[in-house]
Design a protein around this motif. Sequence first.
Motif, PDB file in Angstrom:
ATOM      1  N   ARG A  31     -15.229   0.871  17.194  1.00  0.00           N
ATOM      2  CA  ARG A  31     -15.138   1.213  18.611  1.00  0.00           C
ATOM      3  C   ARG A  31     -15.709   0.056  19.412  1.00  0.00           C
ATOM      4  NH1 ARG A  31     -12.533   6.063  20.144  1.00  0.00           N
ATOM      5  NH2 ARG A  31     -12.874   7.587  18.525  1.00  0.00           N
ATOM      6  N   ILE A  32     -14.988  -0.339  20.454  1.00  0.00           N
ATOM      7  CA  ILE A  32     -15.469  -1.410  21.316  1.00  0.00           C
ATOM      8  C   ILE A  32     -15.426  -0.930  22.759  1.00  0.00           C
ATOM      9  CG2 ILE A  32     -14.663  -3.213  19.739  1.00  0.00           C
ATOM     10  CD1 ILE A  32     -12.457  -3.728  21.933  1.00  0.00           C
ATOM     11  N   SER A  33     -16.099  -1.580  23.608  1.00  0.00           N
ATOM     12  CA  SER A  33     -16.148  -1.347  25.049  1.00  0.00           C
ATOM     13  C   SER A  33     -16.732   0.028  25.381  1.00  0.00           C
ATOM     14  CB  SER A  33     -14.769  -1.517  25.698  1.00  0.00           C
ATOM     15  OG  SER A  33     -13.946  -0.399  25.473  1.00  0.00           O
ATOM     16  N   SER A  34     -16.991   0.213  26.629  1.00  0.00           N
ATOM     17  CA  SER A  34     -17.567   1.482  27.077  1.00  0.00           C
ATOM     18  C   SER A  34     -16.558   2.624  26.966  1.00  0.00           C
ATOM     19  CB  SER A  34     -18.048   1.351  28.523  1.00  0.00           C
ATOM     20  OG  SER A  34     -16.958   0.996  29.365  1.00  0.00           O
ATOM     21  N   ARG A  35     -15.260   2.286  26.917  1.00  0.00           N
ATOM     22  CA  ARG A  35     -14.226   3.323  26.765  1.00  0.00           C
ATOM     23  C   ARG A  35     -14.092   3.787  25.326  1.00  0.00           C
ATOM     24  NH1 ARG A  35      -9.005   0.909  29.631  1.00  0.00           N
ATOM     25  NH2 ARG A  35      -8.772   0.338  27.457  1.00  0.00           N
ATOM     26  N   GLY A  36     -14.616   3.021  24.384  1.00  0.00           N
ATOM     27  CA  GLY A  36     -14.520   3.398  22.980  1.00  0.00           C
ATOM     28  C   GLY A  36     -13.184   3.058  22.348  1.00  0.00           C
ATOM     29  N   ASP A  37     -12.522   2.003  22.853  1.00  0.00           N
ATOM     30  CA  ASP A  37     -11.244   1.586  22.268  1.00  0.00           C
ATOM     31  C   ASP A  37     -11.416   1.267  20.787  1.00  0.00           C
ATOM     32  OD1 ASP A  37     -10.223   1.764  24.814  1.00  0.00           O
ATOM     33  OD2 ASP A  37     -10.339  -0.391  25.189  1.00  0.00           O
ATOM     34  N   ARG A  38     -10.394   1.569  20.013  1.00  0.00           N
ATOM     35  CA  ARG A  38     -10.436   1.316  18.575  1.00  0.00           C
ATOM     36  C   ARG A  38      -9.849  -0.055  18.267  1.00  0.00           C
ATOM     37  NH1 ARG A  38      -9.422   7.026  15.702  1.00  0.00           N
ATOM     38  NH2 ARG A  38      -9.799   8.321  17.506  1.00  0.00           N
ATOM     39  N   ARG A  39     -10.438  -0.700  17.264  1.00  0.00           N
ATOM     40  CA  ARG A  39      -9.910  -1.971  16.764  1.00  0.00           C
ATOM     41  C   ARG A  39      -9.895  -1.911  15.242  1.00  0.00           C
ATOM     42  NH1 ARG A  39      -8.690  -2.111  21.251  1.00  0.00           N
ATOM     43  NH2 ARG A  39      -8.886  -3.784  22.773  1.00  0.00           N
ATOM     44  N   PHE A  40      -8.876  -2.513  14.670  1.00  0.00           N
ATOM     45  CA  PHE A  40      -8.665  -2.507  13.229  1.00  0.00           C
ATOM     46  C   PHE A  40      -8.638  -3.938  12.735  1.00  0.00           C
ATOM     47  CE2 PHE A  40      -6.725   1.170  15.119  1.00  0.00           C
ATOM     48  CZ  PHE A  40      -7.062   2.213  14.274  1.00  0.00           C
ATOM     49  N   LYS A  41      -9.228  -4.181  11.576  1.00  0.00           N
ATOM     50  CA  LYS A  41      -9.141  -5.506  10.963  1.00  0.00           C
ATOM     51  C   LYS A  41      -7.736  -5.691  10.406  1.00  0.00           C
ATOM     52  CE  LYS A  41     -13.844  -6.382   9.374  1.00  0.00           C
ATOM     53  NZ  LYS A  41     -14.654  -6.597   8.165  1.00  0.00           N
ATOM     54  N   ARG A  42      -7.174  -6.869  10.626  1.00  0.00           N
ATOM     55  CA  ARG A  42      -5.829  -7.160  10.121  1.00  0.00           C
ATOM     56  C   ARG A  42      -5.767  -6.969   8.606  1.00  0.00           C
ATOM     57  NH1 ARG A  42      -1.089  -9.481  11.401  1.00  0.00           N
ATOM     58  NH2 ARG A  42      -1.678  -9.977  13.531  1.00  0.00           N
ATOM     59  N   GLU A  43      -6.815  -7.379   7.899  1.00  0.00           N
ATOM     60  CA  GLU A  43      -6.821  -7.237   6.430  1.00  0.00           C
ATOM     61  C   GLU A  43      -6.713  -5.774   6.015  1.00  0.00           C
ATOM     62  OE1 GLU A  43     -10.301  -8.829   7.606  1.00  0.00           O
ATOM     63  OE2 GLU A  43      -8.656  -9.992   8.429  1.00  0.00           O
ATOM     64  N   ASP A  44      -7.398  -4.882   6.749  1.00  0.00           N
ATOM     65  CA  ASP A  44      -7.340  -3.458   6.430  1.00  0.00           C
ATOM     66  C   ASP A  44      -5.949  -2.891   6.687  1.00  0.00           C
ATOM     67  OD1 ASP A  44     -10.033  -3.559   5.757  1.00  0.00           O
ATOM     68  OD2 ASP A  44     -10.708  -2.751   7.685  1.00  0.00           O
ATOM     69  N   VAL A  45      -5.328  -3.325   7.777  1.00  0.00           N
ATOM     70  CA  VAL A  45      -3.974  -2.872   8.102  1.00  0.00           C
ATOM     71  C   VAL A  45      -3.003  -3.357   7.027  1.00  0.00           C
ATOM     72  CG1 VAL A  45      -2.093  -3.037   9.772  1.00  0.00           C
ATOM     73  CG2 VAL A  45      -4.452  -2.735  10.572  1.00  0.00           C
ATOM     74  N   GLU A  46      -3.118  -4.610   6.617  1.00  0.00           N
ATOM     75  CA  GLU A  46      -2.237  -5.149   5.589  1.00  0.00           C
ATOM     76  C   GLU A  46      -2.457  -4.449   4.250  1.00  0.00           C
ATOM     77  OE1 GLU A  46      -3.132  -9.319   5.809  1.00  0.00           O
ATOM     78  OE2 GLU A  46      -1.799  -9.613   7.537  1.00  0.00           O
ATOM     79  N   ARG A  47      -3.703  -4.133   3.928  1.00  0.00           N
ATOM     80  CA  ARG A  47      -4.003  -3.416   2.683  1.00  0.00           C
ATOM     81  C   ARG A  47      -3.356  -2.029   2.692  1.00  0.00           C
ATOM     82  NH1 ARG A  47      -9.195  -3.201   3.122  1.00  0.00           N
ATOM     83  NH2 ARG A  47      -9.459  -5.323   2.406  1.00  0.00           N
ATOM     84  N   LEU A  48      -3.468  -1.336   3.827  1.00  0.00           N
ATOM     85  CA  LEU A  48      -2.864  -0.014   3.938  1.00  0.00           C
ATOM     86  C   LEU A  48      -1.342  -0.117   3.863  1.00  0.00           C
ATOM     87  CD1 LEU A  48      -3.072   3.012   4.312  1.00  0.00           C
ATOM     88  CD2 LEU A  48      -3.290   2.625   6.787  1.00  0.00           C
ATOM     89  N   ALA A  49      -0.766  -1.122   4.480  1.00  0.00           N
ATOM     90  CA  ALA A  49       0.682  -1.311   4.412  1.00  0.00           C
ATOM     91  C   ALA A  49       1.122  -1.516   2.965  1.00  0.00           C
ATOM     92  CB  ALA A  49       1.098  -2.496   5.272  1.00  0.00           C
ATOM     93  N   TRP A  50       0.367  -2.301   2.225  1.00  0.00           N
ATOM     94  CA  TRP A  50       0.693  -2.537   0.813  1.00  0.00           C
ATOM     95  C   TRP A  50       0.573  -1.242   0.008  1.00  0.00           C
ATOM     96  CZ3 TRP A  50       3.400  -5.714  -1.830  1.00  0.00           C
ATOM     97  CH2 TRP A  50       3.263  -5.781  -3.210  1.00  0.00           C
ATOM     98  N   GLN A  51      -0.465  -0.452   0.260  1.00  0.00           N
ATOM     99  CA  GLN A  51      -0.625   0.838  -0.429  1.00  0.00           C
ATOM    100  C   GLN A  51       0.546   1.758  -0.131  1.00  0.00           C
ATOM    101  OE1 GLN A  51      -4.407   2.267   0.943  1.00  0.00           O
ATOM    102  NE2 GLN A  51      -5.593   0.935  -0.404  1.00  0.00           N
ATOM    103  N   MET A  52       0.963   1.791   1.132  1.00  0.00           N
ATOM    104  CA  MET A  52       2.105   2.633   1.518  1.00  0.00           C
ATOM    105  C   MET A  52       3.373   2.155   0.817  1.00  0.00           C
ATOM    106  SD  MET A  52       1.183   2.990   5.576  1.00  0.00           S
ATOM    107  CE  MET A  52       2.823   3.500   6.023  1.00  0.00           C
ATOM    108  N   PHE A  53       3.560   0.848   0.707  1.00  0.00           N
ATOM    109  CA  PHE A  53       4.719   0.291   0.029  1.00  0.00           C
ATOM    110  C   PHE A  53       4.711   0.682  -1.452  1.00  0.00           C
ATOM    111  CE2 PHE A  53       6.464  -3.183  -2.552  1.00  0.00           C
ATOM    112  CZ  PHE A  53       7.779  -3.203  -2.077  1.00  0.00           C
TER     113      PHE A  53
END
Length: 58
Positions: A31-53
């Motif tokens: 979570r970043i900023s006072s609004r609590g926006d979410r951010r994801f690490k590119r490596e985590d997104v790529e890892r999840l994409a590979w798992q889904m594949f």
Amino acid sequence: MLNVRAASQLLNVSKSTLRRWGDQGRIEYWRISSRGDRRFKREDVERLAWQMFEEANS
């Protein structure tokens, strides 16, 4: 770091699905900023994409 829109586009899922997966612990986010926006690490997104594949092709 990727925002929800960019990460969901890379995974080809809706933003709400990505948020739900984050809440379920399937992918880590920060979570970043006072609004609590979410951010994801590119490596985590790529890892999840590979798992889904791998799941789709097993």
